[in-house]
Scaffold this motif. Structure first.
Motif, short mmCIF file in Angstrom:
data_model
loop_
_atom_site.label_atom_id
_atom_site.label_comp_id
_atom_site.label_asym_id
_atom_site.label_seq_id
_atom_site.Cartn_x
_atom_site.Cartn_y
_atom_site.Cartn_z
N VAL A 62 -41.34 34.56 -85.10
CA VAL A 62 -40.23 35.26 -85.76
C VAL A 62 -40.74 36.63 -86.19
CG1 VAL A 62 -38.69 35.25 -87.76
CG2 VAL A 62 -39.31 33.08 -86.68
N LYS A 204 -34.40 35.34 -92.15
CA LYS A 204 -33.71 36.18 -91.17
C LYS A 204 -32.58 35.42 -90.50
CE LYS A 204 -34.51 38.04 -86.55
NZ LYS A 204 -35.45 38.30 -85.46
N GLU A 205 -31.56 36.16 -90.10
CA GLU A 205 -30.51 35.58 -89.26
C GLU A 205 -30.27 36.47 -88.06
OE1 GLU A 205 -27.19 33.06 -91.66
OE2 GLU A 205 -27.13 35.21 -91.90
N VAL A 206 -29.97 35.84 -86.95
CA VAL A 206 -29.44 36.58 -85.81
C VAL A 206 -27.94 36.32 -85.81
CG1 VAL A 206 -29.45 36.89 -83.31
CG2 VAL A 206 -31.58 36.38 -84.53
N GLU A 273 -33.24 32.39 -99.22
CA GLU A 273 -31.94 32.26 -98.56
C GLU A 273 -30.84 32.93 -99.39
OE1 GLU A 273 -30.02 28.57 -98.70
OE2 GLU A 273 -28.76 28.99 -96.96
N THR A 294 -23.38 33.23 -87.44
CA THR A 294 -24.83 33.02 -87.39
C THR A 294 -25.20 32.25 -86.13
OG1 THR A 294 -24.90 32.92 -89.79
CG2 THR A 294 -26.80 32.02 -88.61
N VAL A 295 -26.05 32.83 -85.31
CA VAL A 295 -26.52 32.08 -84.14
C VAL A 295 -27.92 31.52 -84.34
CG1 VAL A 295 -25.05 33.01 -82.34
CG2 VAL A 295 -27.08 34.26 -82.99
N GLU A 296 -28.67 32.10 -85.27
CA GLU A 296 -29.98 31.50 -85.57
C GLU A 296 -30.46 31.92 -86.94
OE1 GLU A 296 -33.23 30.67 -82.47
OE2 GLU A 296 -34.04 32.38 -83.58
N TYR A 297 -31.01 30.95 -87.65
CA TYR A 297 -31.63 31.21 -88.95
C TYR A 297 -33.13 30.95 -88.79
CZ TYR A 297 -32.71 30.63 -93.96
OH TYR A 297 -33.24 30.74 -95.22
N SER A 298 -33.96 31.79 -89.38
CA SER A 298 -35.40 31.61 -89.22
C SER A 298 -36.14 32.15 -90.45
CB SER A 298 -35.89 32.32 -87.96
OG SER A 298 -35.56 33.69 -88.02
N ALA A 299 -37.42 31.85 -90.51
CA ALA A 299 -38.22 32.31 -91.64
C ALA A 299 -39.68 32.42 -91.21
CB ALA A 299 -38.10 31.36 -92.82
#
Ligand SMILES: Cc1cc2nc3c(=O)[nH]c(=O)nc-3n(C[C@H](O)[C@H](O)[C@H](O)COP(=O)(O)OP(=O)(O)OC[C@H]3O[C@@H](n4cnc5c(N)ncnc54)[C@H](O)[C@@H]3O)c2cc1C
Ligand code: SF4
Ligand code: SF4
Lengths: 455, 103
Positions: A62, A204-206, A273, A294-299
């Protein structure tokens, strides 16, 4: 002996039962630093095993972000690389709770090749492509395999242990390219665990925009492959924390996130978050992101210790590269790790190939890698900003809370539309800044203290 | 937050919905743990809970956090955040755990 190659990618099945002694070098982690090292060594004729714990290279990675390409473009042809957009505009923005004061930079030069070597990418795609280039150069890639420790003979590192059955692999050289969460290097006492004051957490979000065409182009004033990188600071971005928010445009999506010190995240009741949610809802950010999905949440964590945190880079039989070596510059104006990862992987690979030609595996021989980094932009840039961390910490309230409001107030005053003469507005605007920042003396001190960020 | 004039409402997904956006393969057992439960019981800061972006760490009744390891995004924040160095953090075996498509 080793069953590790069961995990080998592609159609190369295991033909020979015994691989010990087959490899000159093992690289731990197929991120940017690892693939750069593997590629460089394979190019020079070494047998290289590249081990990645994810289901494919990039599957665990990420970042923001922008890939900086001055070094990588010397190593591979980027023509077919999965680049999203080039960065045509950088925008630095101070947010109070409801104001914004921003500086936008968009030189014509950035719209022309090679676009200032700055491209947004998605790591899931890019890292896989980059690792393929290393494989094309002759490296062997195994995925879904985690390195769990180092094989030692006395002080010397002589290979790696993995979580595959019979998963040990011996090799004269090991490159630790495992990223910020460097369990292997720490476990083997080759580096200390970074203290939390020097580590940032990022959420992060995409996002995509399901309704309508050209939403990204229209909202961010883009055409063709042009893209933006927006950086946000101050209370409206991450509250009182030391850090900031970001928005990057990809081809059909935008990446949005916040990153700030773990120290602050620990002290706050607000989770990363929730901080992300508040940033997205800021009056000046929300219009850019409305109706997004939101298509992806990450950290992920970012090592921010700078020059002082860089461990010994060369050991007997092993070197440390990229984030595992703390090679990230984050000073508010620059957030760069991708270029340093590739540069360090390249030098490590080059030095190992040289040492191999001379039959040397000792730290003294590999020390040439450390020296090369010191002479490169990597260590020079880290050292240049080594003073910044502490200074910003001391001025935290002033920089992140007082200043965004002071500048917004000054702007509001300066352009106020009423029946008073402009001279009145100008002097009130000036006072808004000068008073907030501790008078002329305070302002001069501040300017002096931070001039090196931009000069 | 009070509504501001001419600011669009942003609807944020819940953490559950957010976690649905990433692929997850259950390694079958937790890759996270605490070293000494007593240390957690006496810890008043619960920094592991505060920093986690995925709501993995939750305050437990006995003061020892409950760990919903299946939520983990493998960011490593909890490992660095615990000032008592009381977090056991291992990689889920053979590539299990989270897979990001984009990152
Ligand atoms: C939120 C965020 C935003 C950022 N934004 C930017 C930006 O805009 N521009 C920029 O230049 N930099 C940015 N950075 C920094 C940049 O992402 C890093 O510096 C860079 O990714 C470091 O590359 P690396 O190869 O050293 O490590 P990584 O990319 O972390 O790669 C490490 C690899 O090793 C693998 N691995 C780890 N342990 C093992 C093991 N034991 N066995 C097998 N495999 C293992 C991992 O799965 C991974 O593939 C950002 C970082 C973050 C977190
Ligand atoms: S893991 Fe660390 S921070 Fe969390 S409760 Fe236990 S001691 Fe406290
Ligand atoms: S690694 Fe990150 S996501 Fe996983 S439990 Fe720790 S803080 Fe939470």
């Amino acid at each position: 002996m080793s069953a590790i190659l069961d995990g080998r990618v592609g159609d190369a099945a295991i033909e020979e039962p015994n691989y010990d002694g087959e490899f000159d070098a093992v690289v731990v982690g197929a991120g940017l630093a690892g693939s750069a090292a593997a590629l460089t060594m394979a190019d020079r004729g070494l047998e290289v095993l590249l081990i990645e714990r994810g289901s494919s290279p990039g599957a665990k990675n990420v970042f923001g972000g922008v890939l900086y390409t001055p070094t990588i473009r010397e190593l591979v042809d980027l023509e077919d690389a999965p680049l999203e957009r080039y960065v045509a505009e950088k925008r630095f923005s101070m947010l109070s709770h409801d104001d914004e004061t921003a500086l936008s930079i968009s030189p014509g030069e950035w719209r022309r090749e090679p676009h200032n070597d700055s491209y947004t990418v998605l790591r899931g795609e890019f890292d896989e492509w980059f690792a393929e280039q290393a494989v094309d150069a002759g490296a062997t890639l195994v995925t879904e395999t985690t390195v769990t420790g180092l094989l030692r003979e006395g002080r010397e590192v002589v290979g790696v242990e993995t979580d595959r059955p019979d998963g040990g692999v011996e090799a004269p050289y090991v490159v630790l390219a495992e990223g910020a969460n460097s369990l292997v290097g720490e476990g083997a006492n080759l580096k200390a665990t970074e203290s939390r004051e020097n580590v940032a957490v990022a959420a992060k979000e995409v996002l995509e925009f399901p309704n309508g065409e050209n939403v990204i182009e229209d909202r961010f004033r883009l055409f063709g492959d042009a893209g933006v990188s927006y950086h946000y600071f101050g209370e409206g971005a991450v509250g009182e924390a030391f850090g900031g928010g970001f928005i990057y445009t990809n081809g059909d999506t935008v990446s949005v996130g916040v990153a700030y010190r773990l120290e602050d995240a620990a002290a706050n009741d607000q989770s990363p978050e929730e901080t992300l949610n508040l940033f997205k809802s800021h009056p000046r950010v929300a219009p850019l992101l409305r109706d997004a999905r939101t298509v992806e949440y990450s950290a992920k964590t970012i090592p921010e210790g700078g020059a002082e945190s860089v461990p010994d880079l060369a050991h007997d039989g092993a070197v440390i590269v990229g984030d595992a070596a703390g090679l990230v510059l984050n000073n508010g104006v620059h957030l760069e790790g991708t270029n340093m990862a590739v540069e360090s992987g390249y030098h490590a690979g080059r030095v190992i190939a040289d040492a191999n030609a001379r039959g040397r595996t000792d730290a003294d021989a590999l020390e040439a890698y450390g020296r090369a980094l010191e002479e490169s932009f990597v260590v020079k840039n880290l050292e240049r900003y080594a003073w910044l961390q502490e200074t910003v910490e001391e001025d935290r309230e002033l920089l992140f809370e007082t200043m965004p409001t002071a500048f917004a107030d000054a702007g509001a005053e300066y352009f106020r539309m009423d029946r008073e003469p402009k001279a009145e507005h100008a002097s009130r605007a000036k006072r808004a800044v000068v008073d907030a920042l501790g008078g002329w003396r305070g302002l001069a001190k501040l300017a002096l203290r931070y001039r090196k960020v931009v000069t | 937050m009070s509504a501001q004039p001419d600011v669009p409402q942003i609807t944020n997904d819940s953490i559950e919905d957010r976690l649905y956006t990433v692929k997850y393969q259950d390694p079958g057992e937790s890759h996270l743990d605490v070293k000494v439960p007593d240390v957690c019981a006496r810890c008043t800061t619960n920094d592991c809970v505060s920093v986690c972006p995925a709501n993995v760490w939750r305050e437990g009744d006995d003061g020892v956090p409950h760990i919903a390891y299946e939520n983990c995004l493998e960011c490593s924040s909890c490992r660095f955040a615990c000032t008592y160095d009381n977090v056991v953090w291992e990689y889920p075996e053979t590539g299990a755990g989270v897979t990001f498509k984009m990152g």
